[in-house]
Design an enzyme around this catalytic site. Structure first.
Site, mmCIF file in Angstrom:
data_model
loop_
_atom_site.group_PDB
_atom_site.id
_atom_site.type_symbol
_atom_site.label_atom_id
_atom_site.label_comp_id
_atom_site.label_asym_id
_atom_site.label_seq_id
_atom_site.Cartn_x
_atom_site.Cartn_y
_atom_site.Cartn_z
ATOM 1 N N THR A 207 29.190 46.051 43.403
ATOM 2 C CA THR A 207 30.251 45.272 44.055
ATOM 3 C C THR A 207 31.442 46.129 44.454
ATOM 4 O OG1 THR A 207 31.338 44.610 41.976
ATOM 5 C CG2 THR A 207 29.536 43.228 42.770
ATOM 6 N N MET A 254 33.904 42.308 46.699
ATOM 7 C CA MET A 254 33.224 41.034 46.949
ATOM 8 C C MET A 254 32.081 40.856 45.959
ATOM 9 S SD MET A 254 34.338 38.993 49.448
ATOM 10 C CE MET A 254 35.807 39.096 48.432
ATOM 11 N N HIS A 255 32.435 40.512 44.722
ATOM 12 C CA HIS A 255 31.441 40.428 43.663
ATOM 13 C C HIS A 255 30.350 39.400 43.972
ATOM 14 C CE1 HIS A 255 34.050 42.880 41.164
ATOM 15 N NE2 HIS A 255 35.009 41.982 41.183
ATOM 16 N N ASP A 256 30.707 38.130 43.886
ATOM 17 C CA ASP A 256 29.707 37.062 43.911
ATOM 18 C C ASP A 256 28.983 36.891 45.249
ATOM 19 O OD1 ASP A 256 30.230 36.551 41.253
ATOM 20 O OD2 ASP A 256 31.730 35.024 41.679
#
Length: 331
Positions: A207, A254-256
């Site tokens: 991420t 932008m992890h998820d």
């Protein structure tokens, strides 16, 4: 696969998924990305305590589904606390979980059953139809761990788990060693990682390669319009960590949304297999994910760890899919 602005955002041939989450700024963008993608059939959203309490994460999930024009997506509230450790709460999502974003009150309320009961129902159906479900976990894994403890016979109904969580080469984002989602319920993560289910892990190693720099955020926003566009602009502005020393640039990781992108465009990602262990007894390293890259443990690799991300390809996908909301509203 593409859809015209007036076409439904799912189809009978779509891949059935359930999103287990704790919305959460980046969870919200991930849900919007999934609901804009006809390749995915979002069968339900389950919530868990994580960034904020489960009452708030559930309300947020309802609001995001309505913002996307999908009030038909069922939302089920799950576990209100971790299995063993005390709740820790998120640091970057604000009191509401959605930063400064203000959304109307949802038109629906959370209804029974509990998220774990929903998982049991949908996986029993998946086994009966021989069409397994893909689980996207965007928060602590408490709901999934409880499911695996009470109904391990349903594991064949799960095709794969794609999980945002962990840190292997990267340092932690909540402690020196640990990423928030794993630290929030390390015992649950240990249960899931040792379950034998096929798992793809999108950790901080992945991420942090997908930073929403001001330039990328501006490019994504160019095609946005309507209420979804306004909401995404607010979320992206709030998500700027403004910490180039840590991340190499301004912006936020932008992890998820990467979890959803990995389903939609697997060619944008490179993975490496390893055995993953979760530390759940050390005060110093609680929640650390340890990858056995070279077989030192003697145990079979059990996780596909994402090691490289085509960040430009990801942001192009994100911008294209989120722009569909504005096109649909204009049609």
């Amino acid at each position: 696969m593409s859809a015209s602005p007036s076409a439904p955002l799912s189809s009978p041939g779509s891949r059935p998924i359930v999103i287990d989450c704790d919305p959460g700024v980046d969870d919200a963008i991930a849900i919007l990305l999934a609901l804009a993608s006809p390749e995915l059939d979002v069968r339900g959203i389950t919530t868990v305590a994580g960034n904020v309490g489960v009452e708030r994460t559930s309300r947020n999930a309802l609001q995001i589904a309505e913002l996307a024009g999908r009030p038909d997506i069922p939302v089920f509230a799950g576990c209100h606390r971790p299995l063993v450790v005390a709740p820790i709460g998120g640091q970057f999502h604000g009191e509401s979980g959605l930063g400064p974003l203000m959304l109307p009150e949802p038109s629906r309320q959370i209804q029974p059953p509990h998220a774990v009961s929903f998982f049991i129902e949908i996986l029993e159906d998946a086994l009966a139809r021989t069409r397994p479900i893909t689980l996207c976990t965007l928060g602590p894994m408490t709901n999934i761990a409880v499911l695996l403890r009470v109904r391990p016979d349903l594991i064949p109904g799960i095709e794969r788990i794609l999980s945002m969580g962990g840190a292997y080469v990267e340092a932690g984002n909540r402690t020196m060693t640990s990423e928030f989602n794993i630290l929030a319920d390390p015992h649950a993560a240990s249960i899931v990682f040792s379950s034998g289910i096929a798992i793809t892990s999108l950790a901080l190693d992945a991420t942090h390669q997908a930073m929403a720099t001001p330039e990328r955020a501006a490019a994504v926003q160019q095609g946005l319009g309507g209420p979804v566009g306004a909401a995404v602009k607010t979320l992206l502005a709030h998500w700027d960590r403004n910490d180039p020393r840590r991340y190499g640039s301004r912006g936020g990781p932008m992890h998820d949304p990467l979890v959803i992108a990995a389903l939609l465009r697997p060619e944008l990602f490179e993975t490496r297999k390893a055995r993953v262990f979760v530390e759940h007894s050390s005060a110093l390293c609680l929640g650390q994910t340890v990858a056995d890259w070279y077989g030192k443990s003697g145990e079979t690799p059990n996780v596909d760890i994402v090691t490289r991300v085509d960040a430009d390809g990801f942001f192009a996908l994100l911008g294209e899919r989120l722009a569909r909301y504005g096109l649909r509203e204009a049609s």
